[in-house]
Enzyme design. Structure first.
Site, mmCIF file in Angstrom:
data_model
loop_
_atom_site.group_PDB
_atom_site.id
_atom_site.type_symbol
_atom_site.label_atom_id
_atom_site.label_comp_id
_atom_site.label_asym_id
_atom_site.label_seq_id
_atom_site.Cartn_x
_atom_site.Cartn_y
_atom_site.Cartn_z
ATOM 1 N N SER A 1 0.843 -1.187 0.000
ATOM 2 C CA SER A 1 0.000 0.000 0.000
ATOM 3 C C SER A 1 0.886 1.248 0.000
ATOM 4 C CB SER A 1 -0.955 -0.037 1.196
ATOM 5 O OG SER A 1 -1.987 0.903 1.048
ATOM 6 N N ASP B 1 -8.506 -5.089 -6.159
ATOM 7 C CA ASP B 1 -8.034 -3.973 -5.353
ATOM 8 C C ASP B 1 -8.539 -2.672 -5.964
ATOM 9 O OD1 ASP B 1 -6.807 -2.121 -3.810
ATOM 10 O OD2 ASP B 1 -4.760 -2.753 -4.230
ATOM 11 N N HIS C 1 -7.234 -5.558 -1.718
ATOM 12 C CA HIS C 1 -6.012 -4.885 -1.261
ATOM 13 C C HIS C 1 -5.184 -5.801 -0.364
ATOM 14 C CE1 HIS C 1 -3.741 -1.199 -1.111
ATOM 15 N NE2 HIS C 1 -3.841 -1.056 0.182
#
Length: 701
Positions: A552, A633, A665
């Site tokens: 991320s 995602d 994600h």
């Protein structure tokens, strides 16, 4: 019988039983919890509801059913739980702890998927219950599995927020449903016409997706409080959620009164964690100030009387509006006599329990830390209805689940049950854990957790695994993870360092907020300072064989590092679901995130997005890199993984792409997670030299 692992591997971690937070009985002698296990031999998951004897620490199976979940006490011996059924239905089931299975019976079958079950005993003796389920626009219970499938797959939208996390939005929305159980002829019955939609016709939705759950609402003999997004503003642009109260007395009312909004004066951001006092009149909750900052500091507030609603009162309020308590309270509970509140909040790499008076008028001093066992607290509850003690669920870097009893008045904490015997089952021990402090780029102190191999020898040198956290407003904690577990890397033969640089939570808001407009600035400089500190002060770490990994925002930083001098310090890089170009941030779903962190929209402040764009520095890319991305995602579309991989390949830089079409994600599914771990470890071990060391060791055996 629990078997001890010879070596802590991804297979061991992913197949280890996973326990839920435990729910103590009204008398505080037992606790209900669920446990799930995945077998890589049968490729199947199993699930149980178990009861823990708190005095002995022993537990036994009550229910063994993959669909069984969310057990709650409805008496000293009886408990209720939800059971997923065919075609999207849910069965409400009651069973006995002393005679599990013998007296088990179905209370009702509901035509929808229920979750987030809460129960409360009413003065009448009835049991009020509330749960969440999807509702249609006209307020009926929705069951997508039973609906007739359309001939076309087209989706048409005319406004923002068309998809969220991993789901394209439909017209159905989360809602809270209530009902009442009453015992008749020895068995509980669901009264009236079943469950009632508390939010029908209001335009409100709760729990708030994607992560809202039982922490978004609470029930008492006075009614229901819940959190919902403000329907008048765009949820893609703003974070504002409000607290509402619905007066409900018997929980059989066929049409509840309209919700009443709770005013919070100058605070208009996220509202979270509402919880009724035991008397049922008061509500404690948290709320942020900014309506466009998802990681703003939550403030503790008190709604003094639901029968006479007035604006909520803020704890530790200051004239400048900043609030005197510099940490971020998350969950809240009341003491048995309603005189004290207990809150969880991060502090320097750990989630702790804090104590404060339950009235802002008496909260003159800042909250005090309550002694807990080592690690990070995930859940706190009273040890029984009238107990002064707390029952705590926690984890640590070496322990995947720990139940403990805390006595705040005496400052004691004792372990009741550990899922891994405090790490021994995994071959892990507390002596492997450490921490360092170093000066950040601006002279401020920065913290990092350190994990060494269980067979650590201070006279040897170990390659460095440098882990960069996501968020970016987040932190590495002394807690367990099945997605990014430092012990997995340590047991491969690395010294793992997990820095918490600018942007990290748990160190005061100045450090956290310092990342705004500085994505590749202060955090990068802090990471540089951390690397140099390791090289200068940890003689057992071989920084010439270092690898760096992040997901991320951590993935963004990997891509940023790749184009800057720190990138040449590492033998290999791993980027999971990272940002390739900040100019693509408006392909995300929660637009309030880039608006806040880049100090404006891309059309009003394009320079801020360009300033910290990793794609601007691809000419400098040179380090071997593994790219991992998933098609579901929606935070960071898969092109953010394909683009850097294509560049690495075109430039002839050793690289690999790992893609999951059915993950979001996070990589959650056990079989996918096992592949993830194998690919990541194979990649870093190859370039750090651990693979060669292992091969040589095997040859000499």
């Amino acid at each position: 019988m629990t078997l001890k692992a010879i070596k802590f591997t991804p297979e061991v971690m992913l197949s280890a039983p996973r326990r839920s937070p435990a729910v103590p009985s009204p008398d505080g002698k037992r606790a209900l919890f669920t446990v799930s296990t995945y077998s890589f031999e049968s490729h199947k998951k199993t699930a149980q509801i178990r009861v823990l004897d708190i005095e002995s620490g022993q537990s036994k199976v009550l229910v063994e059913d993959l669909g069984a979940s969310e057990p709650n006490w409805v008496g000293e011996d009886e408990f209720v739980y939800l059971k997923g059924w065919e075609k999207g239905k849910t069965v409400i089931v009651v069973d006995s702890v002393s005679k599990p299975g013998e007296g088990r019976y179905d209370v009702a079958t509901i035509d929808g998927v229920l979750g987030n079950l809460k129960v409360k005993k009413l003065p009448s003796g009835r049991i009020a219950l509330a749960c969440s389920a999807l509702a249609t626009p006209d307020g009926r219970l929705a069951n997508p599995e039973a609906e007739k499938k359309p001939y076309s797959s087209a989706k048409i939208y005319t406004g923002l927020f068309v998809r969220h996390w991993d789901t394209w939005l439909t017209e159905n929305r989360n809602s809270i449903w209530y009902g009442a159980l009453e015992k008749r002829e020895g068995k509980f019955e669901l009264l009236g016409n079943g469950l009632t939609n508390a939010l029908a016709g209001t335009g409100l939705s709760s729990p708030v997706p994607p992560f809202g759950g039982t922490g978004d609402f609470d029930i008492s003999a006075k009614g229901l409080v819940f959190v919902a997004k403000d329907p008048k503003i765009d949820p893609a642009i703003y974070t504002k959620t409000d607290l509402y109260f619905v007066p409900i007395v018997e929980f059989t009312e066929p049409k509840p009164p309209s919700p009443k909004i709770i005013e919070t004066l100058c605070l208009e951001g996220y509202t979270q964690s509402p919880v009724f006092s035991h008397c049922g009149r008061k509500v404690a909750f948290t709320r942020m100030r900014s309506r466009q900052y998802e990681s703003d500091k939550p403030r503790v507030l008190l709604l003094r009387d639901v029968d006479n609603i007035a604006p909520a009162e803020e704890f530790f309020e200051t004239k400048d509006g900043e609030g005197a308590w510099d940490y971020r309270p998350e969950s809240l509970i009341w003491s048995a006599d309603d005189s004290t509140l207990y809150a969880t909040a991060e502090h320097q790499g750990r989630t702790l329990v804090w104590e404060l008076p339950a009235d802002p008028v008496h909260a003159k001093d800042l909250p005090t830390e309550v002694k807990t066992v080592e690690g990070s607290v995930g859940d706190i509850r009273l040890l029984g209805d009238s107990s002064k003690k707390l029952f705590v669920t926690s984890t640590s870097l070496i322990d995947n689940s720990c139940y403990s009893v805390i006595d705040p008045s005496h400052g004691t904490a004792s372990v009741v049950s550990s899922g891994s015997k405090q790490g021994k089952t995994f071959g892990l021990n507390r002596s492997s854990c450490g921490e360092i402090w170093f000066k950040g780029a601006g002279g401020y102190p920065v913290h990092a957790l350190v994990l060494r191999p269980s067979n650590f020898d201070k006279n040897k040198k170990y390659p460095l695994a440098f882990l960069i956290h996501g968020g970016p407003q987040g932190a590495w904690l002394d807690g367990w993870s099945t997605r990014w577990n430092p012990a997995i890397f340590a047991e491969q033969g690395y010294v793992v360092v997990t820095p918490n640089p600018t942007g990290s939570s748990g160190y005061g808001m100045a450090l956290q907020d310092g990342i705004q407009g500085e994505w590749g600035g202060r955090p990068y400089n802090d990471l540089m300072a951390c690397f140099e500190h390791i090289a200068d002060n940890l003689p057992y770490v071989d920084t010439n064989r270092a690898v760096a990994l992040g997901a991320s925002y951590g993935g963004y930083m990997i891509n940023w590092i790749q184009g800057h001098p720190l990138g040449r310090k590492f033998k290999a890089l791993v980027c999971h679901d990272g940002v390739f170009s900040t100019l693509n941030q408006w392909s995300t779903e929660e637009l309030f995130f880039p608006i806040h962190d880049f100090e404006g929209t891309i059309y009003d402040n394009r320079e801020a997005y360009e300033k910290w764009d990793p794609a601007q520095h691809v000419n400098e890319w040179a380090t071997p890199q593994l790219i991992i991305h998933s098609e579901l995602d929606y935070r960071l579309p898969i092109t953010e993984g394909l683009s850097p991989f294509n560049i690495l390949q075109a430039k002839g830089i050793p690289s690999k792409l790992l893609m999951f079409p059915d993950e979001n994600h996070w990589v959650i599914k056990p079989e996918n997670s096992l592949v993830w771990h194998r690919e990541v470890l194979n990649w870093i071990n190859k370039y750090s030299g651990i693979e060669e060391e292992t091969t040589l060791t095997d040859r000499t055996k």
